[in-house]
Design an enzyme around this catalytic site. Sequence first.
Site, PDB file in Angstrom:
ATOM      1  N   LYS A 197    -100.459  31.919   8.723  1.00  0.00           N
ATOM      2  CA  LYS A 197    -100.849  30.600   9.235  1.00  0.00           C
ATOM      3  C   LYS A 197    -101.225  29.675   8.067  1.00  0.00           C
ATOM      4  CE  LYS A 197    -103.624  30.379  12.930  1.00  0.00           C
ATOM      5  NZ  LYS A 197    -103.191  29.537  14.059  1.00  0.00           N
ATOM      6  N   ASN A 249    -107.890  17.411  21.059  1.00  0.00           N
ATOM      7  CA  ASN A 249    -106.981  18.173  21.922  1.00  0.00           C
ATOM      8  C   ASN A 249    -107.206  17.749  23.364  1.00  0.00           C
ATOM      9  OD1 ASN A 249    -105.134  20.268  22.681  1.00  0.00           O
ATOM     10  ND2 ASN A 249    -106.876  21.546  23.256  1.00  0.00           N
ATOM     11  N   SER A 288     -94.710  15.396  27.294  1.00  0.00           N
ATOM     12  CA  SER A 288     -94.936  14.212  28.143  1.00  0.00           C
ATOM     13  C   SER A 288     -96.180  13.434  27.687  1.00  0.00           C
ATOM     14  CB  SER A 288     -95.037  14.591  29.624  1.00  0.00           C
ATOM     15  OG  SER A 288     -96.217  15.306  29.892  1.00  0.00           O
ATOM     16  N   ASN A 289     -97.176  14.128  27.160  1.00  0.00           N
ATOM     17  CA  ASN A 289     -98.349  13.406  26.621  1.00  0.00           C
ATOM     18  C   ASN A 289     -97.972  12.654  25.341  1.00  0.00           C
ATOM     19  OD1 ASN A 289    -101.081  13.913  28.078  1.00  0.00           O
ATOM     20  ND2 ASN A 289     -99.971  15.850  28.208  1.00  0.00           N
ATOM     21  N   HIS A 310    -106.847  19.338  27.304  1.00  0.00           N
ATOM     22  CA  HIS A 310    -106.721  20.634  27.968  1.00  0.00           C
ATOM     23  C   HIS A 310    -106.778  20.428  29.485  1.00  0.00           C
ATOM     24  CE1 HIS A 310    -106.944  24.978  28.323  1.00  0.00           C
ATOM     25  NE2 HIS A 310    -107.833  24.788  29.284  1.00  0.00           N
TER      26      HIS A 310
HETATM   27  C1  GRF Z   1    -100.808  19.404  28.975  1.00  0.00           C
HETATM   28  O1  GRF Z   1    -101.131  19.711  30.303  1.00  0.00           O
HETATM   29  C2  GRF Z   1    -102.006  19.567  28.071  1.00  0.00           C
HETATM   30  O2  GRF Z   1    -103.227  19.410  28.732  1.00  0.00           O
HETATM   31  C3  GRF Z   1    -101.891  20.993  27.598  1.00  0.00           C
HETATM   32  O3  GRF Z   1    -100.521  21.227  27.500  1.00  0.00           O
HETATM   33  C4  GRF Z   1     -99.819  20.391  28.394  1.00  0.00           C
HETATM   34  C5  GRF Z   1     -98.741  19.721  27.597  1.00  0.00           C
HETATM   35  O4  GRF Z   1     -97.845  19.024  28.419  1.00  0.00           O
HETATM   36  N1  GRF Z   1    -102.613  21.179  26.362  1.00  0.00           N
HETATM   37  P1  GRF Z   1     -96.785  18.054  27.760  1.00  0.00           P
HETATM   38  O5  GRF Z   1     -95.987  18.864  26.746  1.00  0.00           O
HETATM   39  O6  GRF Z   1     -97.516  16.928  27.110  1.00  0.00           O
HETATM   40  O7  GRF Z   1     -95.898  17.604  28.879  1.00  0.00           O
END
Ligand code: GRF
Length: 200
Positions: free
Chosen positions: A65, A107, A13-14, A109
Amino acid sequence: MRNIAVFASGNGSNFQAIIDVIQMGELDANISLLVCDRPGVYAIERAKKSGIPSFVFNPKEYSSKEDYEKDITTELKSLGVEFVVLAGYMRLIGPTLLNEYEGKIVNIHPSLLPDFPGKDAIGQALRSGVKVSGVTIHFVDAGMDTGPIIVQERVRIEDNETIESLQKKIHAVEHKLYPSILQMLLVQGDVLYGNKARTY
Ligand code: GRF
């Protein structure tokens, strides 16, 4: 315009929020690539729908990795990617990528770091009984959610809060905050990385 790559492991979603603001002309960046370590997750669909190429890999098919990060780095370099945006990417970044993109990986969080790093930050916050949690955007270093903090925004936790309701509030903050900070980093110039001023 800067070429960026978004790394995601799940729903994305981000990632979508970043796609949307670029389409609306509010973020001057080009998403050159989605990098995803989980074949089949919805973030990959989102990339397809928006015509964004993706590099999807299964870490189990690599012996280390270092090996998969070498492949990722080759892809990023071939596309001229300058900046890496982690958006729900559930892996630590190793030296191969860190050396190549030092100070150019961010990132997001879902807690006020240094509180509740790692997995299930929303559940950790709820179980701890704190009344305020939030969102942190930070540069990425070798640690787990330990890099220099760029910005934090608070989210209040109500008495009847559930994981779902808190997650919804946190996502709403994330989807506005991340694009605006990316615009600041990528377009408007100087920020501090550690103690050093850097121009992006
Ligand atoms: C978000 O809450 C972000 O802060 C964390 O993982 C989640 C990812 O959500 N790192 P999405 O996949 O972007 O919906």
